[in-house]
Design an enzyme around this catalytic site. Structure first.
Site, short mmCIF file in Angstrom:
data_model
loop_
_atom_site.label_atom_id
_atom_site.label_comp_id
_atom_site.label_asym_id
_atom_site.label_seq_id
_atom_site.Cartn_x
_atom_site.Cartn_y
_atom_site.Cartn_z
N GLN A 80 36.78 50.69 41.10
CA GLN A 80 36.45 49.30 41.48
C GLN A 80 37.61 48.64 42.23
O GLN A 80 37.39 47.78 43.09
CB GLN A 80 36.11 48.47 40.23
N ALA A 96 31.79 41.09 34.46
CA ALA A 96 31.14 40.36 33.36
C ALA A 96 30.36 39.12 33.81
O ALA A 96 29.17 38.97 33.45
CB ALA A 96 32.20 40.02 32.31
N ASP A 144 36.15 41.43 29.84
CA ASP A 144 34.72 41.55 29.50
C ASP A 144 34.39 40.89 28.17
O ASP A 144 33.25 40.52 27.92
CB ASP A 144 34.31 43.01 29.50
O1 MRU Z 1 32.46 48.19 34.65
P1 MRU Z 1 32.68 46.94 35.43
O2 MRU Z 1 32.97 47.20 36.86
O3 MRU Z 1 31.56 45.95 35.23
O4 MRU Z 1 33.98 46.32 34.79
C1 MRU Z 1 34.46 45.09 35.30
C2 MRU Z 1 35.71 44.64 34.66
O5 MRU Z 1 36.24 45.26 33.78
C3 MRU Z 1 36.22 43.29 35.11
O6 MRU Z 1 37.60 43.24 35.06
C4 MRU Z 1 35.65 42.20 34.18
O7 MRU Z 1 34.27 42.34 34.05
C5 MRU Z 1 35.97 40.84 34.66
S1 MRU Z 1 35.09 40.39 36.13
C6 MRU Z 1 35.54 38.80 36.50
#
Ligand code: MRU
Length: 362
Positions: free
Chosen positions: A204, A56, A245
Protein backbone atom coordinates in the site's frame (compact mmCIF):
# COMPACT_ATOMS: atom_id res chain seq x y z
CA UNK A 1 1.83 22.61 -5.32
CA UNK A 2 -1.06 20.57 -6.50
CA UNK A 3 -2.83 18.85 -3.64
CA UNK A 4 -5.93 19.40 -5.75
CA UNK A 5 -4.93 16.73 -8.23
CA UNK A 6 -4.96 14.16 -5.43
CA UNK A 7 -8.12 15.52 -3.83
CA UNK A 8 -9.96 15.41 -7.18
CA UNK A 9 -9.92 11.62 -6.87
CA UNK A 10 -13.03 10.44 -5.05
CA UNK A 11 -12.13 7.34 -3.03
CA UNK A 12 -15.76 6.39 -2.53
CA UNK A 13 -19.07 8.07 -3.28
CA UNK A 14 -22.72 7.33 -3.79
CA UNK A 15 -24.35 7.49 -7.22
CA UNK A 16 -27.84 7.48 -5.82
CA UNK A 17 -29.57 7.92 -9.16
CA UNK A 18 -28.06 4.67 -10.42
CA UNK A 19 -28.23 2.86 -7.06
CA UNK A 20 -24.48 2.43 -7.14
CA UNK A 21 -21.57 2.74 -4.81
CA UNK A 22 -18.61 4.11 -6.74
CA UNK A 23 -15.04 3.39 -5.70
CA UNK A 24 -11.58 3.69 -7.16
CA UNK A 25 -10.24 0.15 -7.55
CA UNK A 26 -7.13 0.52 -5.40
CA UNK A 27 -5.73 -2.83 -6.48
CA UNK A 28 -4.96 -1.20 -9.84
CA UNK A 29 -3.14 1.86 -8.53
CA UNK A 30 -0.65 3.22 -9.64
CA UNK A 31 -1.08 1.69 -13.08
CA UNK A 32 -4.63 2.79 -13.61
CA UNK A 33 -7.26 4.96 -11.94
CA UNK A 34 -10.45 3.05 -12.60
CA UNK A 35 -13.81 3.71 -10.97
CA UNK A 36 -16.04 0.72 -10.23
CA UNK A 37 -19.82 1.12 -10.01
CA UNK A 38 -21.09 -1.48 -7.56
CA UNK A 39 -24.77 -2.24 -7.26
CA UNK A 40 -24.80 -5.73 -5.75
CA UNK A 41 -24.16 -6.42 -2.06
CA UNK A 42 -21.81 -9.28 -3.02
CA UNK A 43 -19.71 -6.88 -5.09
CA UNK A 44 -19.51 -4.36 -2.25
CA UNK A 45 -18.46 -7.14 0.15
CA UNK A 46 -15.87 -8.39 -2.33
CA UNK A 47 -14.51 -4.87 -2.88
CA UNK A 48 -13.86 -4.50 0.85
CA UNK A 49 -12.47 -8.02 1.24
CA UNK A 50 -10.14 -7.73 -1.76
CA UNK A 51 -8.99 -4.24 -0.72
CA UNK A 52 -10.36 -2.55 -3.83
CA UNK A 53 -11.55 -0.07 -1.25
CA UNK A 54 -9.42 -0.06 1.87
CA UNK A 55 -8.23 1.98 4.82
CA UNK A 56 -10.30 2.04 7.98
CA UNK A 57 -12.31 5.25 7.33
CA UNK A 58 -12.96 4.39 3.66
CA UNK A 59 -14.21 0.96 4.69
CA UNK A 60 -16.60 2.63 7.15
CA UNK A 61 -17.91 5.01 4.50
CA UNK A 62 -18.36 2.11 2.07
CA UNK A 63 -20.28 0.11 4.65
CA UNK A 64 -22.57 3.08 5.33
CA UNK A 65 -23.44 3.50 1.66
CA UNK A 66 -23.63 -0.28 1.23
CA UNK A 67 -26.14 -0.63 4.07
CA UNK A 68 -28.31 2.11 2.58
CA UNK A 69 -28.22 0.61 -0.91
CA UNK A 70 -28.94 -2.84 0.53
CA UNK A 71 -32.37 -1.77 1.75
CA UNK A 72 -33.12 1.09 -0.62
CA UNK A 73 -35.51 -1.00 -2.72
CA UNK A 74 -37.06 -2.75 0.28
CA UNK A 75 -40.65 -3.88 -0.18
CA UNK A 76 -41.17 -4.36 3.56
CA UNK A 77 -44.62 -3.33 4.76
CA UNK A 78 -43.83 -2.92 8.43
CA UNK A 79 -40.96 -1.83 10.64
CA UNK A 80 -40.15 -5.30 12.00
CA UNK A 81 -39.67 -6.90 8.61
CA UNK A 82 -37.74 -3.84 7.40
CA UNK A 83 -35.42 -4.08 10.37
CA UNK A 84 -34.84 -7.80 9.72
CA UNK A 85 -33.86 -6.99 6.13
CA UNK A 86 -31.56 -4.23 7.31
CA UNK A 87 -29.95 -6.50 9.92
CA UNK A 88 -29.18 -9.11 7.28
CA UNK A 89 -27.41 -6.52 5.12
CA UNK A 90 -25.59 -5.14 8.14
CA UNK A 91 -24.33 -8.54 9.31
CA UNK A 92 -23.23 -9.47 5.82
CA UNK A 93 -21.17 -6.30 5.33
CA UNK A 94 -19.76 -6.64 8.85
CA UNK A 95 -18.29 -10.01 7.88
CA UNK A 96 -16.04 -8.53 5.17
CA UNK A 97 -13.03 -7.61 7.36
CA UNK A 98 -12.56 -7.92 11.14
CA UNK A 99 -9.94 -5.44 12.36
CA UNK A 100 -10.87 -1.89 11.34
CA UNK A 101 -13.47 -0.80 13.88
CA UNK A 102 -14.76 1.91 11.53
CA UNK A 103 -16.64 -0.80 9.64
CA UNK A 104 -18.66 -1.72 12.74
CA UNK A 105 -18.85 1.90 13.89
CA UNK A 106 -20.45 2.97 10.60
CA UNK A 107 -22.85 0.01 10.54
CA UNK A 108 -23.86 0.73 14.14
CA UNK A 109 -24.56 4.34 13.19
CA UNK A 110 -26.81 3.11 10.39
CA UNK A 111 -28.49 0.69 12.80
CA UNK A 112 -29.11 3.48 15.31
CA UNK A 113 -30.58 5.58 12.49
CA UNK A 114 -33.12 2.86 11.64
CA UNK A 115 -34.12 2.52 15.30
CA UNK A 116 -34.34 6.27 15.84
CA UNK A 117 -36.77 6.55 12.94
CA UNK A 118 -38.80 3.51 13.95
CA UNK A 119 -42.09 5.41 14.02
CA UNK A 120 -41.75 6.86 10.55
CA UNK A 121 -42.79 5.30 7.23
CA UNK A 122 -40.44 2.86 5.48
CA UNK A 123 -39.60 5.37 2.68
CA UNK A 124 -38.82 7.95 5.37
CA UNK A 125 -36.52 5.52 7.18
CA UNK A 126 -34.75 4.78 3.91
CA UNK A 127 -34.26 8.49 3.28
CA UNK A 128 -32.91 8.90 6.82
CA UNK A 129 -30.40 6.13 6.03
CA UNK A 130 -29.42 7.95 2.87
CA UNK A 131 -28.74 11.14 4.84
CA UNK A 132 -26.86 9.21 7.52
CA UNK A 133 -24.58 7.52 4.98
CA UNK A 134 -23.68 10.88 3.42
CA UNK A 135 -23.05 12.29 6.90
CA UNK A 136 -20.58 9.49 7.69
CA UNK A 137 -18.50 10.59 4.72
CA UNK A 138 -18.86 14.31 5.42
CA UNK A 139 -17.85 13.75 9.06
CA UNK A 140 -14.76 11.88 7.94
CA UNK A 141 -13.66 14.74 5.69
CA UNK A 142 -14.13 17.29 8.52
CA UNK A 143 -12.31 14.99 10.91
CA UNK A 144 -9.27 14.62 8.69
CA UNK A 145 -8.99 18.38 8.23
CA UNK A 146 -8.87 18.79 12.00
CA UNK A 147 -6.31 15.97 12.36
CA UNK A 148 -4.20 17.77 9.75
CA UNK A 149 -4.14 20.97 11.82
CA UNK A 150 -3.33 19.17 15.07
CA UNK A 151 -0.68 17.04 13.38
CA UNK A 152 0.99 20.02 11.73
CA UNK A 153 1.26 21.77 15.08
CA UNK A 154 3.66 18.99 16.17
CA UNK A 155 6.27 19.37 13.44
CA UNK A 156 8.63 21.96 12.00
CA UNK A 157 9.13 23.04 8.39
CA UNK A 158 11.98 21.45 6.39
CA UNK A 159 11.85 18.17 8.27
CA UNK A 160 11.68 14.51 7.31
CA UNK A 161 8.59 12.42 8.01
CA UNK A 162 8.09 8.69 7.70
CA UNK A 163 4.84 6.84 7.15
CA UNK A 164 3.82 3.21 6.83
CA UNK A 165 1.08 1.74 4.64
CA UNK A 166 -1.40 4.20 3.17
CA UNK A 167 -3.36 6.32 5.58
CA UNK A 168 -3.88 8.80 2.79
CA UNK A 169 -6.69 10.46 0.93
CA UNK A 170 -7.47 7.16 -0.80
CA UNK A 171 -7.93 5.46 2.57
CA UNK A 172 -10.51 8.02 3.68
CA UNK A 173 -13.22 10.40 2.48
CA UNK A 174 -10.46 12.90 1.69
CA UNK A 175 -7.08 14.22 2.95
CA UNK A 176 -6.18 11.01 4.79
CA UNK A 177 -5.24 10.85 8.44
CA UNK A 178 -1.45 10.39 8.55
CA UNK A 179 -1.13 12.35 5.32
CA UNK A 180 -3.40 15.22 6.40
CA UNK A 181 -0.53 17.12 8.11
CA UNK A 182 1.63 16.46 5.04
CA UNK A 183 -0.92 17.92 2.64
CA UNK A 184 -1.61 20.88 4.90
CA UNK A 185 2.11 21.50 5.40
CA UNK A 186 2.57 21.32 1.65
CA UNK A 187 -0.05 24.03 1.17
CA UNK A 188 1.74 26.17 3.74
CA UNK A 189 5.23 25.72 2.30
CA UNK A 190 6.61 23.35 4.96
CA UNK A 191 8.80 21.54 2.47
CA UNK A 192 8.60 18.13 4.08
CA UNK A 193 10.63 15.18 2.88
CA UNK A 194 8.46 12.11 3.26
CA UNK A 195 9.73 8.53 3.42
CA UNK A 196 7.09 5.98 2.47
CA UNK A 197 7.61 2.38 3.61
CA UNK A 198 6.66 0.05 0.78
CA UNK A 199 4.53 -2.02 3.22
CA UNK A 200 4.90 -5.70 2.47
CA UNK A 201 3.08 -7.75 1.46
CA UNK A 202 0.34 -5.73 -0.23
CA UNK A 203 2.50 -2.69 -0.97
CA UNK A 204 0.00 0.00 0.00
CA UNK A 205 2.92 2.35 0.69
CA UNK A 206 4.65 1.74 -2.63
CA UNK A 207 1.56 1.64 -4.77
CA UNK A 208 -0.75 4.14 -3.11
CA UNK A 209 1.08 6.51 -0.75
CA UNK A 210 3.82 7.39 -3.26
CA UNK A 211 1.19 7.80 -5.99
CA UNK A 212 -0.86 10.20 -3.87
CA UNK A 213 1.99 12.27 -2.53
CA UNK A 214 3.91 12.51 -5.81
CA UNK A 215 0.75 13.59 -7.59
CA UNK A 216 0.33 16.36 -5.03
CA UNK A 217 3.92 17.47 -5.62
CA UNK A 218 5.17 16.39 -2.19
CA UNK A 219 8.79 15.24 -1.95
CA UNK A 220 8.44 11.49 -1.39
CA UNK A 221 11.05 8.73 -1.24
CA UNK A 222 10.03 5.09 -1.39
CA UNK A 223 11.95 2.72 0.86
CA UNK A 224 11.64 -1.01 1.43
CA UNK A 225 10.34 -1.72 4.93
CA UNK A 226 13.73 -2.93 6.11
CA UNK A 227 15.33 0.45 5.31
CA UNK A 228 13.40 2.43 7.94
CA UNK A 229 16.14 1.88 10.50
CA UNK A 230 18.77 3.26 8.16
CA UNK A 231 16.91 6.44 7.26
CA UNK A 232 16.18 7.03 10.95
CA UNK A 233 19.80 6.41 11.95
CA UNK A 234 20.92 8.81 9.24
CA UNK A 235 18.90 11.54 10.96
CA UNK A 236 16.54 11.96 8.03
CA UNK A 237 13.32 11.42 9.98
CA UNK A 238 12.06 13.88 12.61
CA UNK A 239 8.61 12.37 13.09
CA UNK A 240 6.59 9.30 12.15
CA UNK A 241 2.91 9.65 11.24
CA UNK A 242 0.80 6.52 10.81
CA UNK A 243 -2.89 5.76 10.67
CA UNK A 244 -4.67 3.02 12.55
CA UNK A 245 -7.45 0.47 12.29
CA UNK A 246 -8.38 0.28 15.93
CA UNK A 247 -7.16 2.02 19.06
CA UNK A 248 -7.78 0.17 22.32
CA UNK A 249 -8.78 2.04 25.49
CA UNK A 250 -5.24 1.72 26.88
CA UNK A 251 -3.65 3.31 23.78
CA UNK A 252 -2.47 0.11 22.08
CA UNK A 253 -2.85 0.64 18.36
CA UNK A 254 -3.62 -1.86 15.60
CA UNK A 255 -2.39 -0.79 12.20
CA UNK A 256 -0.95 -2.36 9.05
CA UNK A 257 1.49 -5.18 9.64
CA UNK A 258 4.96 -3.74 10.15
CA UNK A 259 3.82 -0.66 12.03
CA UNK A 260 4.89 -2.02 15.41
CA UNK A 261 8.44 -2.46 14.12
CA UNK A 262 8.46 1.17 13.00
CA UNK A 263 7.17 2.22 16.45
CA UNK A 264 9.98 0.33 18.19
CA UNK A 265 12.61 1.78 15.85
CA UNK A 266 11.29 5.31 16.38
CA UNK A 267 11.45 4.78 20.14
CA UNK A 268 15.04 3.55 19.87
CA UNK A 269 16.11 6.56 17.80
CA UNK A 270 14.17 9.08 19.92
CA UNK A 271 11.82 10.01 17.08
CA UNK A 272 8.19 10.88 17.97
CA UNK A 273 5.72 8.24 16.80
CA UNK A 274 2.35 9.85 16.10
CA UNK A 275 -0.81 7.87 15.45
CA UNK A 276 -3.53 9.74 13.57
CA UNK A 277 -6.86 8.41 14.74
CA UNK A 278 -10.35 9.68 13.99
CA UNK A 279 -12.46 9.00 17.08
CA UNK A 280 -14.37 6.52 14.88
CA UNK A 281 -11.25 4.34 15.13
CA UNK A 282 -11.06 4.48 18.92
CA UNK A 283 -12.74 1.49 20.53
CA UNK A 284 -13.31 2.19 24.20
CA UNK A 285 -14.98 -1.22 24.50
CA UNK A 286 -11.69 -2.87 23.67
CA UNK A 287 -9.47 -2.80 26.77
CA UNK A 288 -6.08 -3.61 25.19
CA UNK A 289 -4.43 -4.54 21.91
CA UNK A 290 -4.67 -8.21 22.88
CA UNK A 291 -8.44 -7.92 22.49
CA UNK A 292 -8.25 -6.78 18.86
CA UNK A 293 -8.98 -9.43 16.26
CA UNK A 294 -6.18 -9.47 13.71
CA UNK A 295 -7.19 -10.38 10.18
CA UNK A 296 -5.30 -13.31 8.66
CA UNK A 297 -5.11 -13.20 4.89
CA UNK A 298 -4.36 -15.50 1.99
CA UNK A 299 -0.71 -16.68 2.24
CA UNK A 300 -0.28 -16.21 -1.50
CA UNK A 301 -0.11 -12.47 -0.84
CA UNK A 302 3.28 -13.04 0.79
CA UNK A 303 5.11 -14.85 -1.99
CA UNK A 304 3.01 -14.88 -5.13
CA UNK A 305 0.53 -12.07 -5.60
CA UNK A 306 2.89 -9.38 -6.91
CA UNK A 307 5.39 -11.61 -8.66
CA UNK A 308 5.44 -13.12 -12.13
CA UNK A 309 6.52 -16.40 -10.52
CA UNK A 310 6.24 -17.70 -6.93
CA UNK A 311 9.10 -16.35 -4.80
CA UNK A 312 9.15 -19.34 -2.43
CA UNK A 313 8.79 -23.08 -2.86
CA UNK A 314 5.11 -23.88 -2.61
CA UNK A 315 5.77 -27.30 -1.11
CA UNK A 316 7.16 -27.82 2.38
CA UNK A 317 6.96 -24.16 3.46
CA UNK A 318 4.51 -22.68 5.94
CA UNK A 319 3.25 -19.13 5.51
CA UNK A 320 1.99 -16.55 7.99
CA UNK A 321 0.14 -13.48 6.75
CA UNK A 322 -1.43 -11.29 9.44
CA UNK A 323 -2.75 -8.06 7.93
CA UNK A 324 -2.17 -5.96 11.06
CA UNK A 325 -0.07 -5.77 14.18
CA UNK A 326 -0.38 -3.95 17.48
CA UNK A 327 1.99 -1.18 18.53
CA UNK A 328 2.11 -1.12 22.31
CA UNK A 329 1.00 2.13 23.89
CA UNK A 330 4.44 2.60 25.44
CA UNK A 331 5.86 3.29 21.95
CA UNK A 332 3.18 5.81 21.01
CA UNK A 333 4.15 9.45 21.58
CA UNK A 334 0.67 10.83 20.92
CA UNK A 335 -2.65 9.94 19.35
CA UNK A 336 -3.97 12.74 17.17
CA UNK A 337 -7.75 12.94 16.92
CA UNK A 338 -10.19 15.51 15.56
CA UNK A 339 -10.92 16.48 19.17
CA UNK A 340 -7.33 17.10 20.16
CA UNK A 341 -4.07 15.34 20.91
CA UNK A 342 -3.96 12.54 23.49
CA UNK A 343 -0.68 11.82 25.25
CA UNK A 344 0.13 9.13 27.84
CA UNK A 345 -1.40 7.97 30.08
CA UNK A 346 -3.81 7.06 27.30
CA UNK A 347 -6.35 5.32 29.53
CA UNK A 348 -7.12 8.78 30.93
CA UNK A 349 -6.53 11.02 27.90
CA UNK A 350 -8.48 8.90 25.42
CA UNK A 351 -11.41 8.96 27.78
CA UNK A 352 -11.13 12.75 27.97
CA UNK A 353 -11.17 12.95 24.18
CA UNK A 354 -14.26 10.73 23.96
CA UNK A 355 -15.99 12.75 26.70
CA UNK A 356 -15.24 15.94 24.79
CA UNK A 357 -16.76 14.40 21.67
CA UNK A 358 -19.87 13.35 23.59
CA UNK A 359 -20.26 16.85 25.05
CA UNK A 360 -19.85 18.57 21.68
CA UNK A 361 -22.32 16.22 20.04
CA UNK A 362 -24.87 16.50 22.85
O1 MRU B 1 -5.37 -3.46 4.80
P1 MRU B 1 -5.58 -1.99 4.60
O2 MRU B 1 -4.92 -1.47 3.39
O3 MRU B 1 -7.04 -1.62 4.68
O4 MRU B 1 -4.87 -1.35 5.86
C1 MRU B 1 -4.89 0.06 5.99
C2 MRU B 1 -4.14 0.55 7.16
O5 MRU B 1 -3.58 -0.19 7.93
C3 MRU B 1 -4.21 2.04 7.41
O6 MRU B 1 -3.04 2.50 7.98
C4 MRU B 1 -5.39 2.35 8.35
O7 MRU B 1 -6.55 1.73 7.90
C5 MRU B 1 -5.62 3.80 8.50
S1 MRU B 1 -6.29 4.55 7.05
C6 MRU B 1 -6.53 6.19 7.41
Amino acid sequence: MDNKKTFDLETVYLDDENNALVIIDQTLIPIEVKYLHLTEQEDIWEAIYELRVRGAPAIGITAGYGAYLGVKASKAQDYESFYQEFKKVKDYLASSRPTAVNLFWALDKMDACVKKNKNRSIPEIIEALHQQSEEIKAEDVRTNKAIGEYGLSLVQPNTGLLTHCNAGSLATGKYGTATAPMYLGHERGYNFKVFADETRPLLQGARITTFELAQAGIDVTLIADNMASTVMKNGWVQAVFVGCDRVAANGDVANKIGTSGVAILAHEYGIPFYVCAPTSTIDMNCPTGADIEIEQRNPEEVYKKWYAKPMAPEEGVKFFNPAFDVSDAKYVTAIITEFGIARPPFDITLKQIMDKKAQENA
